[in-house]
Design a protein around this motif. Sequence first.
Motif, PDB file in Angstrom:
ATOM      1  N   VAL A 168      -4.085   6.526   2.746  1.00  0.00           N
ATOM      2  CA  VAL A 168      -3.721   5.337   2.085  1.00  0.00           C
ATOM      3  C   VAL A 168      -3.565   5.142   0.895  1.00  0.00           C
ATOM      4  N   TYR A 169      -3.337   4.267  -0.496  1.00  0.00           N
ATOM      5  CA  TYR A 169      -3.962   4.194  -0.917  1.00  0.00           C
ATOM      6  C   TYR A 169      -3.923   2.729  -1.553  1.00  0.00           C
ATOM      7  N   MET A 170      -3.738   2.044  -2.872  1.00  0.00           N
ATOM      8  CA  MET A 170      -3.595   1.134  -3.176  1.00  0.00           C
ATOM      9  C   MET A 170      -2.883   1.422  -3.957  1.00  0.00           C
ATOM     10  N   PRO A 171      -1.351   0.711  -4.137  1.00  0.00           N
ATOM     11  CA  PRO A 171      -0.430   0.745  -5.149  1.00  0.00           C
ATOM     12  C   PRO A 171      -0.632   1.474  -6.740  1.00  0.00           C
ATOM     13  N   SER A 172      -1.264   0.482  -6.714  1.00  0.00           N
ATOM     14  CA  SER A 172      -2.061   0.474  -8.491  1.00  0.00           C
ATOM     15  C   SER A 172      -2.441   1.865  -8.776  1.00  0.00           C
ATOM     16  N   LEU A 173      -3.624   2.633  -7.756  1.00  0.00           N
ATOM     17  CA  LEU A 173      -4.525   3.738  -7.115  1.00  0.00           C
ATOM     18  C   LEU A 173      -3.138   5.163  -7.747  1.00  0.00           C
ATOM     19  N   LEU A 216       1.066  -0.759  -0.241  1.00  0.00           N
ATOM     20  CA  LEU A 216      -0.235   0.130   0.070  1.00  0.00           C
ATOM     21  C   LEU A 216       1.060   1.227   0.341  1.00  0.00           C
ATOM     22  N   MET A 217       0.341   2.409  -0.418  1.00  0.00           N
ATOM     23  CA  MET A 217       1.237   4.247  -0.230  1.00  0.00           C
ATOM     24  C   MET A 217       0.695   4.579   0.526  1.00  0.00           C
ATOM     25  N   GLY A 218       1.465   5.416   1.040  1.00  0.00           N
ATOM     26  CA  GLY A 218       1.227   6.666   1.627  1.00  0.00           C
ATOM     27  C   GLY A 218       1.380   8.137   1.771  1.00  0.00           C
ATOM     28  N   GLU A 219       0.390   9.197   1.394  1.00  0.00           N
ATOM     29  CA  GLU A 219       1.029  10.081   1.521  1.00  0.00           C
ATOM     30  C   GLU A 219       0.442  10.838   2.174  1.00  0.00           C
TER      31      GLU A 219
END
Length: 811
Positions: A296-301, A289-292
């Motif tokens: 929190v995001y799904m990596p593809s999104l 997962l990605m954080g900004e």
Amino acid sequence: MEKQDTLDLFEEQGKFVKGRPIVTIFHNEQNLYTVLRIRVDETNHPYEDKEAVVTGYFPKIHEQETYIFFGEFKDHPKFGLQFHTNHFRKDMPQTKQGVINYLSGEMFKGIGKKTAESIVETLGEDAISKILSQPSLLDTIPKLPPEKAKSLYDTLMEHQGLEQVMVALNQYGFGPQISMRIYQAYKDETLGILQKNPYQLVEDIEGIGFGRADELGYQLGISGNHPDRIKAACLYILENESIQNGHVYINAEDLLEQVKALLEDNKRDQIDYQDISNEVIKLQEEGKLMGEEKRVYMPSLFFAEKGLVTNIHRILEQTEYKDQFPESEFLLSLGSLEERLGVQYAPSQREAIQTALMSPMLILTGGPGTGKTTVIKGIVELYAELHGCSLEPKDYHKKGEPFPFLLAAPTGRAAKRMSESTGLPAVTIHRLLGLNGQEGFDHDDRSPLEGKIIIVDETSMLDIWLANQLFKALPENIQVILVGDEDQLPSVGPGQVLKDMLESERIPTVRLTDIYRQAEGSSIIELAHEIKKGYLPADITMKQADRSFIKCSTAQVSQVVEKVALNAKNKGYSAKDIQVLAPMYRGPAGIDRLNVLLQEIFNPNPDGKRKEIAFGEVKYRIGDKVLQLVNQPESNVFNGDIGEIISIIYAKENTEKQDMIYISFEGNEVEYTKQDLNQITHAYCCSVHKSQGSEFPIVVLPITRSYYRMLRRNLIYTAITRSKQSLILCGEVDALKMGVERADELSRQTTLCLKLQESIASGPNAGENQESIVPKGSEGESSTEVMSYEEQFIHEDPMIGMENLSPYDFM
């Protein structure tokens, strides 16, 4: 457990039939569904024939092997008695001599009788199961070279491994179809992966949710705050929020709350917020997962949104289009075009055409009847005139040059309308990009499209994934025109691309507001624009030349729809001309019920003599109007395409020995086997989402209080704007009024607008840095902070308790 004991156990649990395959009648390589004819050696069912037809999900079946199939006999109405298999295994030799003969047979290259005897002497008569569970035991066999040992194990795995896996999966409660899907993903590592981390299924196997994996985890002793359990819950919630609710990200605090609720749903476990926070951080470190900031995001999104911003910035940086033609030359050419076409463009339409030709990118938006189609045609015609190029594709084919005009839309029906209005070829975006069977694309940043100008219609239907793929494939020095209605429903997939682009105010935009079709007496257009503003006209129930309202209750909807359809049919209209739209699938006024009713009106089979094929509770007939539900790029048919069944061929009538259906999608004929029929559904009535990008002569739209969860302004607006000539509303006026007054409360969480503003203000890499997405603080801090938020949420949200429902549950 000994082998015979296992067989006895299965005999007690159900029926079996044992035998050797004679012929494989049918085998689907994708899902492994197979139909076999076998010679029956033994069965515990009162079955006396020497042969039997066996169906199930099998890999390659070897005709020289004997198998035991477990399941039951069922009488097929057309093909007679068949044995439907739940699971199966190979019949293995039970004695020492039997095992020796088996291992020294033709199947095991390089293993003679002496070597086989040595294996059995060393490992015993259960040598085969020992080798399968512990292949290193082959190292203890005297004079057995390593390469022969490996070949022996590999052959055993090919012939025996799947059977062991299928038996084990059946004991875990998985059916044959899902078991085969699991095996296809993991092969001979299946049982090891499941026993080590059953929650891996949530990530890897479509159709297995957290609840099913959690049951398996509990059987294997994995529960409570086990890291694998928490991680799986996090990924499940994140994906569910994206796919079900269209969010590109979820706030970290919301994620913690939802994961805690999911993990404690079984009432067995109490989970601490800090444990969840720790696993979220680990998932971020693993790239799952990605954080900004606190998102929190799904990596593809995450990467799709970031990639789209980068490529929009790249397009906008092109400077060669500004002032490429003197305004006097443009106005002269425009005047000449108006004279040739017999039209006079309004000031806003002139502005749109000029901006499109003088800018690297334009968003053209407006409601129905505002002249978007007229502007598109003007852009194409004037581009050709100013650049001195032909509008005939054949002129470029002769020279081996690419056609400079690319026209595309998200659906086949929208692309067809676009082609009809411009006279130029238009295709779906998927086809333009070359979607292939592996869900990849032929065109991307390494293999861009070829063209000088691209016009994309129905842009409101673009989700963030497809938008990113499209812009990634755009070549340098191309002009981009995006056309859409910002007030329609957002895409089915995650994101709200058109809305975010407009709100960013970073892309040249022209809004068409003057209504031209209203001057032609279209009360439908007038109604659409009043609904767009959030209110109903006073004359909503009064019959107009092109619309009417029939008052009725939910229970009466089907009767009203039936009368309207019969009346239309009696006046000469066909199923292609009339489209019933409903917000929900279930219930007495739902899509499923109305499709059954409408099929009997437009395509009945009263005497049962017409060809039809049953699939579950649905019957498909020649002449049926059907809707494609999934992308099938190899056949050039995509989700949302409407077709007609033109032929049915029964199994006894073809060499494939299976039922076949042929469907024509605007002349494109596609073949379906019976197993493929989960890809289609009847289209006499369809959801409003599935109707986007289309127009129909007659639209019938039921609106009642039973649709409450779905009724929102943009859904009603989208539905009524599908009608070209006649709109028939039926239901309850107060339900319609309530829906029109309800703006879309389910606002999607995206950062495309923000990132466009940051990127175009300060460069494409702005806002790129990531940081931790959950507070690491001291033990327990996160829990206190989130509980406070939860109390506030419960106090404020009137829909508490319904948070797991969304419009997409009814699509």
